[in-house]
Write a protein that holds these residues in place. Structure first.
Motif, mmCIF file in Angstrom:
data_model
loop_
_atom_site.group_PDB
_atom_site.id
_atom_site.type_symbol
_atom_site.label_atom_id
_atom_site.label_comp_id
_atom_site.label_asym_id
_atom_site.label_seq_id
_atom_site.Cartn_x
_atom_site.Cartn_y
_atom_site.Cartn_z
ATOM 1 N N TRP A 157 29.007 13.779 48.133
ATOM 2 C CA TRP A 157 30.287 13.391 47.543
ATOM 3 C C TRP A 157 31.265 14.554 47.682
ATOM 4 O O TRP A 157 30.856 15.733 47.630
ATOM 5 N N PRO A 158 32.567 14.282 47.851
ATOM 6 C CA PRO A 158 33.537 15.363 48.058
ATOM 7 C C PRO A 158 33.568 16.359 46.901
ATOM 8 O O PRO A 158 33.698 15.976 45.738
ATOM 9 N N ALA A 159 33.442 17.639 47.247
ATOM 10 C CA ALA A 159 33.393 18.707 46.246
ATOM 11 C C ALA A 159 34.769 18.992 45.675
ATOM 12 O O ALA A 159 35.806 18.697 46.284
ATOM 13 N N VAL A 160 34.784 19.596 44.491
ATOM 14 C CA VAL A 160 36.020 19.914 43.777
ATOM 15 C C VAL A 160 36.063 21.411 43.502
ATOM 16 O O VAL A 160 35.145 21.959 42.882
ATOM 17 N N THR A 161 37.124 22.073 43.975
ATOM 18 C CA THR A 161 37.337 23.480 43.630
ATOM 19 C C THR A 161 38.718 23.727 43.029
ATOM 20 O O THR A 161 38.992 24.831 42.562
ATOM 21 N N CYS A 162 39.597 22.721 43.066
ATOM 22 C CA CYS A 162 40.979 22.845 42.576
ATOM 23 C C CYS A 162 41.803 23.833 43.388
ATOM 24 O O CYS A 162 42.847 24.316 42.925
ATOM 25 N N LEU A 163 41.367 24.141 44.599
ATOM 26 C CA LEU A 163 42.120 25.027 45.480
ATOM 27 C C LEU A 163 43.560 24.564 45.648
ATOM 28 O O LEU A 163 44.483 25.373 45.776
ATOM 29 N N ASN A 164 43.768 23.263 45.616
ATOM 30 C CA ASN A 164 45.082 22.695 45.918
ATOM 31 C C ASN A 164 46.128 22.899 44.835
ATOM 32 O O ASN A 164 47.311 22.651 45.059
ATOM 33 N N ILE A 165 45.744 23.373 43.647
ATOM 34 C CA ILE A 165 46.717 23.463 42.554
ATOM 35 C C ILE A 165 47.518 24.761 42.585
ATOM 36 O O ILE A 165 48.533 24.870 41.897
ATOM 37 N N TYR A 166 47.088 25.738 43.379
ATOM 38 C CA TYR A 166 47.697 27.068 43.361
ATOM 39 C C TYR A 166 48.698 27.258 44.502
ATOM 40 O O TYR A 166 48.552 26.678 45.578
ATOM 41 N N THR A 167 49.695 28.113 44.264
ATOM 42 C CA THR A 167 50.667 28.429 45.314
ATOM 43 C C THR A 167 50.106 29.404 46.332
ATOM 44 O O THR A 167 50.673 29.560 47.411
ATOM 45 N N ASP A 168 49.004 30.077 46.013
ATOM 46 C CA ASP A 168 48.405 31.059 46.915
ATOM 47 C C ASP A 168 46.894 30.981 46.773
ATOM 48 O O ASP A 168 46.376 30.861 45.655
ATOM 49 N N ASP A 169 46.176 31.060 47.902
ATOM 50 C CA ASP A 169 44.713 30.968 47.857
ATOM 51 C C ASP A 169 44.031 32.324 47.775
ATOM 52 O O ASP A 169 42.796 32.407 47.705
ATOM 53 N N LEU A 170 44.798 33.421 47.819
ATOM 54 C CA LEU A 170 44.322 34.802 47.676
ATOM 55 C C LEU A 170 43.458 35.288 48.845
ATOM 56 O O LEU A 170 42.872 36.367 48.751
ATOM 57 N N ILE A 171 43.367 34.549 49.939
ATOM 58 C CA ILE A 171 42.613 35.000 51.105
ATOM 59 C C ILE A 171 43.539 35.055 52.320
ATOM 60 O O ILE A 171 44.584 34.388 52.350
ATOM 61 N N THR A 172 43.163 35.852 53.310
ATOM 62 C CA THR A 172 44.064 36.100 54.438
ATOM 63 C C THR A 172 44.156 34.932 55.391
ATOM 64 O O THR A 172 45.208 34.703 55.992
ATOM 65 N N GLU A 173 43.069 34.196 55.588
ATOM 66 C CA GLU A 173 43.077 33.019 56.450
ATOM 67 C C GLU A 173 42.718 31.805 55.610
ATOM 68 O O GLU A 173 41.629 31.733 55.040
ATOM 69 N N PRO A 174 43.611 30.836 55.511
ATOM 70 C CA PRO A 174 43.382 29.705 54.599
ATOM 71 C C PRO A 174 42.212 28.834 55.028
ATOM 72 O O PRO A 174 41.878 28.738 56.216
#
Length: 425
Positions: free
Chosen positions: A295-312
């Motif tokens: 089932w598709p995993a959930v990390t809430c990555l999409n809610i932030y303006t920045d992912d804090l890593i150099t390559e998305p």
């Protein structure tokens, strides 16, 4: 590898801004989610391990005594140690992978997939904002969304509209957090919801500990039910056929143990590990090795303006590729950390907003931020008022509106009244 030892651990707290729609709605309940603690673990080599903890939403914070304890130790001795807390354990995995020149998944188990399904996530929103949300999700490659089903929204009505603007294969899961209360209400409502073609799953429609009610509902609806692993126990789930699959998260050992039980039961599950790009990378390594993480995993990555890593981490047709570089396979964006840095222990204040729930009859109730009456131990927040049965659930046409601080004395007087008890207007 044999001589690698930890020298020190640096903590950096950051406040990563939410995207505007999430800032409007998520902060009604979780205004401290933007805060992350980033760890840099230095060693007696040039290797540095990174990890991330959401201090106000985590299975465990990183205690200072654990930071002192790991100094002088090998990360290979600490991979499965839950006492470390979320970010420090994550950094141990990153270091071990880097030391071996291998991606973390090769230390976790047999790889079963290169691409892992990843889900968009959203707090309940107005219809207009949810329409923009799913359009953004589709544009960014997502083909599923976990949406919060809240009784102060017309969830069925909203989902009917969303289904008209997403692809046919776009899957929507409604997360009820137990709000449907009893089996008779749940069966009727879920059957109506299941007329929406994109609805594929219901998460925790009833309180999970109510085994009898959950069994009744499961037998009378057509979509699978997902429950957070552990309540009720796996033994009860097997005996009574309570649900169709699980939500799994926590420390590394717990994830492996729960996933193994799910596999033995032939129950699918999705991983839920909330954070920015670092946490998402860690989750992808686990998902690569767990046979029933379908089932598709959930990390809430999409809610932030920045992912804090150099390559998305990008999503293509609903899937994200498992990192192949050593360790977690991602690099921390140090410039972003400098931009968003805050003092250690920082906690944002609740929004200066009130929330009005209105029904088509003209009735309305005004609430302060928060799930519960946290301002006053005798007060009720919006969540509590609905949970205990004081108000109707999921009424067609019900809506919630934000009433931001306009600087007036009248608004401040309403705020003070609402912190004592809900205001029936």
């Amino acid at each position: 590898m044999n001589t690698l030892r930890i020298l020190d651990v640096e903590r950096t707290w950051v406040h990563v801004p939410l995207k505007p729609r999430h800032d409007r709605h998520l902060t009604r309940e979780n205004w401290n989610w933007p805060v992350q603690e980033i760890l840099h673990v230095t060693t007696n080599s040039d290797l540095v391990g990174i990890g991330e903890t959401m201090p106000y939403y985590t299975w465990r914070r990183v205690p200072q005594e654990q930071i002192e304890r790991v100094k002088g130790q090998s990360p290979f001795d600490l991979l499965w140690d839950a006492r470390l807390g979320a970010g420090l354990q994550m950094a141990m995995w990153d270091l071990a992978g880097k030391a071996l020149g291998l991606p973390c998944y090769k230390l976790m188990g047999q790889k079963v997939r290169d691409w892992c399904p990843l889900s968009w996530w959203s707090m309940d929103m107005s219809l207009e904002d949810w329409q923009d949300e799913v359009r953004e999700a589709v544009n960014l490659g997502y083909l599923s969304a976990k949406l919060k089903a809240r009784p102060w929204r017309d969830f069925v009505g909203q989902m009917r509209v969303l289904s008209e603007i997403v692809p046919a294969e776009f899957a929507i899961e409604g997360d009820f957090n137990g709000f449907l209360r009893n089996s008779s209400l749940a069966v009727a409502y879920l059957r109506e919801l299941e007329q929406v073609p994109n609805i594929v799953m219901h998460e925790s429609p009833l309180p999970q500990e109510d085994v009898e009610a959950n069994v009744t509902v499961r037998r009378r609806i057509s979509r699978p039910i997902a429950m957070h692993y552990g309540s009720p126990s796996a033994q009860v789930v097997i005996r009574d056929e309570v649900c169709d699959g699980f939500v799994i998260g926590g420390d590394a050992a717990s994830i492996q143990r729960q996933a193994s039980v799910a596999a033995e039961m032939n129950k699918p599950f999705f991983l839920q590990m909330v954070g920015t790009g670092v946490t998402t990378a860690f989750m992808l390594h686990f998902a690569a090795t767990l046979s029933h993480a379908t089932w598709p995993a959930v990390t809430c990555l999409n809610i932030y303006t920045d992912d804090l890593i150099t390559e998305p981490i990008t999503v293509q047709h609903g899937y994200a590729h498992v990192p192949e570089k050593p360790g977690l396979g991602v690099e921390m964006d140090e410039d972003a950390l400098a931009r968003f840095k805050v003092a250690e222990g920082y906690e944002p204040s609740p929004p200066r907003t009130l929330y009005r729930v209105s029904w088509p009859s003209g009735a309305s109730v005004l609430y302060p931020p928060g799930k519960t009456g946290w301002y006053d131990p005798n007060a009720r927040g919006m969540w509590d008022d609905f949970v205990v049965g004081n108000l109707p659930l999921f009424t067609p046409g019900v809506r919630l509106d934000n009433i931001p601080d306009d600087g007036s004395a009248a608004w401040e007087a309403l705020r003070q009244r609402a912190t004592i008890a809900p205001i029936r207007e």
